[in-house]
Design an enzyme around this catalytic site. Structure first.
Site, PDB file in Angstrom:
ATOM      1  N   ARG A 110       0.824  -1.215   0.000  1.00  0.00           N
ATOM      2  CA  ARG A 110       0.000   0.000   0.000  1.00  0.00           C
ATOM      3  C   ARG A 110       0.854   1.259   0.000  1.00  0.00           C
ATOM      4  O   ARG A 110       0.347   2.336  -0.307  1.00  0.00           O
ATOM      5  CB  ARG A 110      -0.943   0.004   1.195  1.00  0.00           C
ATOM      6  CG  ARG A 110      -0.296   0.222   2.546  1.00  0.00           C
ATOM      7  CD  ARG A 110      -1.318   0.267   3.661  1.00  0.00           C
ATOM      8  NE  ARG A 110      -2.286   1.345   3.493  1.00  0.00           N
ATOM      9  CZ  ARG A 110      -3.290   1.597   4.325  1.00  0.00           C
ATOM     10  NH1 ARG A 110      -3.473   0.822   5.381  1.00  0.00           N
ATOM     11  NH2 ARG A 110      -4.108   2.602   4.115  1.00  0.00           N
TER      12      ARG A 110
ATOM     13  N   ARG B 235       1.400  -9.481   9.128  1.00  0.00           N
ATOM     14  CA  ARG B 235       0.227  -8.966   8.415  1.00  0.00           C
ATOM     15  C   ARG B 235      -0.514  -7.930   9.261  1.00  0.00           C
ATOM     16  O   ARG B 235      -1.739  -7.974   9.431  1.00  0.00           O
ATOM     17  CB  ARG B 235      -0.724 -10.106   8.019  1.00  0.00           C
ATOM     18  CG  ARG B 235      -0.200 -10.996   6.935  1.00  0.00           C
ATOM     19  CD  ARG B 235      -1.285 -11.879   6.363  1.00  0.00           C
ATOM     20  NE  ARG B 235      -2.438 -11.095   5.924  1.00  0.00           N
ATOM     21  CZ  ARG B 235      -2.491 -10.415   4.777  1.00  0.00           C
ATOM     22  NH1 ARG B 235      -1.441 -10.408   3.957  1.00  0.00           N
ATOM     23  NH2 ARG B 235      -3.573  -9.742   4.467  1.00  0.00           N
ATOM     24  N   ASN B 236       0.241  -7.003   9.787  1.00  0.00           N
ATOM     25  CA  ASN B 236      -0.338  -5.995  10.671  1.00  0.00           C
ATOM     26  C   ASN B 236       0.668  -4.854  10.844  1.00  0.00           C
ATOM     27  O   ASN B 236       1.857  -5.003  10.584  1.00  0.00           O
ATOM     28  CB  ASN B 236      -0.658  -6.607  12.037  1.00  0.00           C
ATOM     29  CG  ASN B 236      -1.669  -5.785  12.816  1.00  0.00           C
ATOM     30  OD1 ASN B 236      -2.051  -4.697  12.400  1.00  0.00           O
ATOM     31  ND2 ASN B 236      -2.121  -6.313  13.945  1.00  0.00           N
TER      32      ASN B 236
ATOM     33  N   GLU C  28       1.392  -1.942   9.457  1.00  0.00           N
ATOM     34  CA  GLU C  28       2.071  -1.090   8.472  1.00  0.00           C
ATOM     35  C   GLU C  28       1.733   0.377   8.693  1.00  0.00           C
ATOM     36  O   GLU C  28       2.532   1.272   8.357  1.00  0.00           O
ATOM     37  CB  GLU C  28       1.699  -1.540   7.055  1.00  0.00           C
ATOM     38  CG  GLU C  28       0.401  -0.996   6.493  1.00  0.00           C
ATOM     39  CD  GLU C  28      -0.850  -1.603   7.146  1.00  0.00           C
ATOM     40  OE1 GLU C  28      -1.953  -1.109   6.873  1.00  0.00           O
ATOM     41  OE2 GLU C  28      -0.713  -2.581   7.905  1.00  0.00           O
ATOM     42  N   ASP C  29       0.555   0.669   9.279  1.00  0.00           N
ATOM     43  CA  ASP C  29       0.162   2.054   9.554  1.00  0.00           C
ATOM     44  C   ASP C  29       0.998   2.658  10.674  1.00  0.00           C
ATOM     45  O   ASP C  29       1.386   3.834  10.616  1.00  0.00           O
ATOM     46  CB  ASP C  29      -1.326   2.121   9.900  1.00  0.00           C
ATOM     47  CG  ASP C  29      -1.745   1.085  10.934  1.00  0.00           C
ATOM     48  OD1 ASP C  29      -0.886   0.305  11.397  1.00  0.00           O
ATOM     49  OD2 ASP C  29      -2.944   1.055  11.283  1.00  0.00           O
TER      50      ASP C  29
ATOM     51  N   HIS D 233      -6.498  -7.446  19.626  1.00  0.00           N
ATOM     52  CA  HIS D 233      -5.962  -6.402  18.758  1.00  0.00           C
ATOM     53  C   HIS D 233      -5.053  -5.450  19.532  1.00  0.00           C
ATOM     54  O   HIS D 233      -3.973  -5.086  19.067  1.00  0.00           O
ATOM     55  CB  HIS D 233      -7.116  -5.624  18.122  1.00  0.00           C
ATOM     56  CG  HIS D 233      -6.680  -4.434  17.314  1.00  0.00           C
ATOM     57  ND1 HIS D 233      -6.064  -4.549  16.094  1.00  0.00           N
ATOM     58  CD2 HIS D 233      -6.757  -3.102  17.572  1.00  0.00           C
ATOM     59  CE1 HIS D 233      -5.786  -3.348  15.622  1.00  0.00           C
ATOM     60  NE2 HIS D 233      -6.205  -2.456  16.499  1.00  0.00           N
TER      61      HIS D 233
ATOM     62  N   ARG E 160      -1.053  -4.595  18.880  1.00  0.00           N
ATOM     63  CA  ARG E 160      -0.568  -3.245  18.574  1.00  0.00           C
ATOM     64  C   ARG E 160       0.527  -2.830  19.556  1.00  0.00           C
ATOM     65  O   ARG E 160       1.500  -2.169  19.175  1.00  0.00           O
ATOM     66  CB  ARG E 160      -1.728  -2.256  18.610  1.00  0.00           C
ATOM     67  CG  ARG E 160      -2.871  -2.577  17.687  1.00  0.00           C
ATOM     68  CD  ARG E 160      -2.513  -2.426  16.238  1.00  0.00           C
ATOM     69  NE  ARG E 160      -2.709  -1.067  15.786  1.00  0.00           N
ATOM     70  CZ  ARG E 160      -2.555  -0.667  14.521  1.00  0.00           C
ATOM     71  NH1 ARG E 160      -2.156  -1.531  13.601  1.00  0.00           N
ATOM     72  NH2 ARG E 160      -2.756   0.577  14.179  1.00  0.00           N
TER      73      ARG E 160
END
Length: 364
Positions: free
Chosen positions: A180, A288-289, A291-292, A328, A332
């Protein structure tokens, strides 16, 4: 012969007569002093009440005028000092003018949500500042030709601008969230609005955020703030906690913005792909988590400054996505601490500044 002229005393009248009558009834003695007092209305209860009410009304009017004047002065002074309070100077450029191209490119990330994708493309195509819409297709199965044709046709038909937005699909062989933020060739704008396919931001709010970005083009400008804080330090190792929206709301501070709805400069696409430690990109590919979070750390590391949160409503289409999954928050937290370890430092800077479009605020 003398003539005697008789003079008839007309006697007291009006208030004086009333005073004499009252004195006679009470067994009092009439006097000139009492007569003068009665003439002034001292003994008239109604006149005294009216005079008192008039004085109160005049005082109230005077206080009201003073309050209105003070309020007007405060509003004018506050308005003139808005830029110093906000920490940035809000320009008033036309959203269709910038250094490179006329507006901004919508960089939309999508994953198996064709219905949300159609709604979002139709919405953003109608915004006047959009120069291009670039869809990053992260599904392993490519979209059909008919789907691409339909979406491109819809983007052109929804656009209100004289120059229709450029519409492109970007597909990769691998299913990797890092895709992305890959550099985009032939961009006509410096500004990138990164957004998930299930997030809609009203066009007027989006254009205001673009003017904020123009005043600070090296900073990330967005609508989804998050925060961090030092949880503990043991044996010289610092552990941080990642805070979601409710932490921001409670504490009143934030330190990063999620690029699910944020502006940043096109140069950060190249920095993310080619200059950021490969260990971080490998981490994003494997987990798979996050990137933001990696992009927010990258921008903060490059600028040494906090992002700018823009006040504005955003709307989600359908489910709330990954943030609704269990564990979640723990994932994070782990991402944040692992990234900081890989960066070798904590680049995030906390702030409580928020950009507000005062044209939409009746009181501020």
């Amino acid at each position: 012969m003398s003539t005697i002229i008789g003079i008839r005393d007309a006697g007291p009248t009006g208030a004086v007569a009333s005073a004499i009558a009252a004195a006679d009834m009470n067994g009092g003695i009439y006097s000139p002093a009492k007569e003068k007092a009665a003439a002034r209305g001292v003994y008239t209860g109604r006149s005294q009440l009216v005079r008192r009410l008039r004085s109160l009304v005049c005082a109230a009017k005077l206080k009201l005028v003073v309050c209105v004047v003070i309020f007007s002065v405060v509003v004018l002074v506050t308005s003139s000092r808005l830029s110093s309070v906000m920490g940035w100077v809000p320009p008033h450029p036309n959203p269709n003018t910038s250094s490179r191209g006329g507006g901004y490119t919508v960089l939309m990330n999508t994953w198996k949500r064709s219905s949300a994708l159609k709604q979002s493309i139709g919405h953003y195509a109608s915004c006047g500042g959009v120069e291009a819409i670039h869809v990053v297709w992260t599904d392993s199965e490519p979209p059909s030709e008919s789907m691409k044709y339909h979406l491109e046709k819809m983007a052109f038909s929804k656009s209100q601008a004289a120059k229709k937005p450029n519409f492109k699909f970007s597909m990769s062989q691998d299913d990797d969230l890092n895709n992305r933020f890959k550099p985009i060739q032939d961009l006509r704008s410096d500004a990138i609005f990164s957004v998930d396919d299930d997030v809609k931001v009203p066009c007027s709010t989006l254009d205001f955020a673009f003017t904020v970005w123009q005043s600070a083009p090296n900073t990330m400008i967005g609508f989804v703030p998050r925060m961090h804080w030092l949880d503990k330090e043991k044996s010289g190792v610092e552990k941080y906690t990642y805070g979601g929206w409710w932490s921001v709301w409670w504490m009143g501070t934030y330190s990063l913005l999620l690029p699910k709805a944020a502006f940043f400069h096109r140069n950060y696409l190249n920095l993310y792909t080619n200059n950021m430690p490969s260990s971080i990109r490998d981490y994003v590919t494997r987990e798979r988590n996050c990137e933001d979070i990696a992009m927010s750390l990258l921008v903060a590391n490059a600028t040494g400054a906090p992002p700018i949160w823009v006040k504005g409503k955003t709307y989600e289409i359908g489910s709330s996505g990954m943030s609704s999954m269990k564990r979640h928050s723990k994932r994070r937290n782990k991402c944040l601490n692992d990234f900081i370890s890989l960066f070798g430092r904590m680049p995030l800077v906390s702030t409580n500044v928020k950009a507000v479009d005062t044209r939409l605020e009746w009181f501020w």
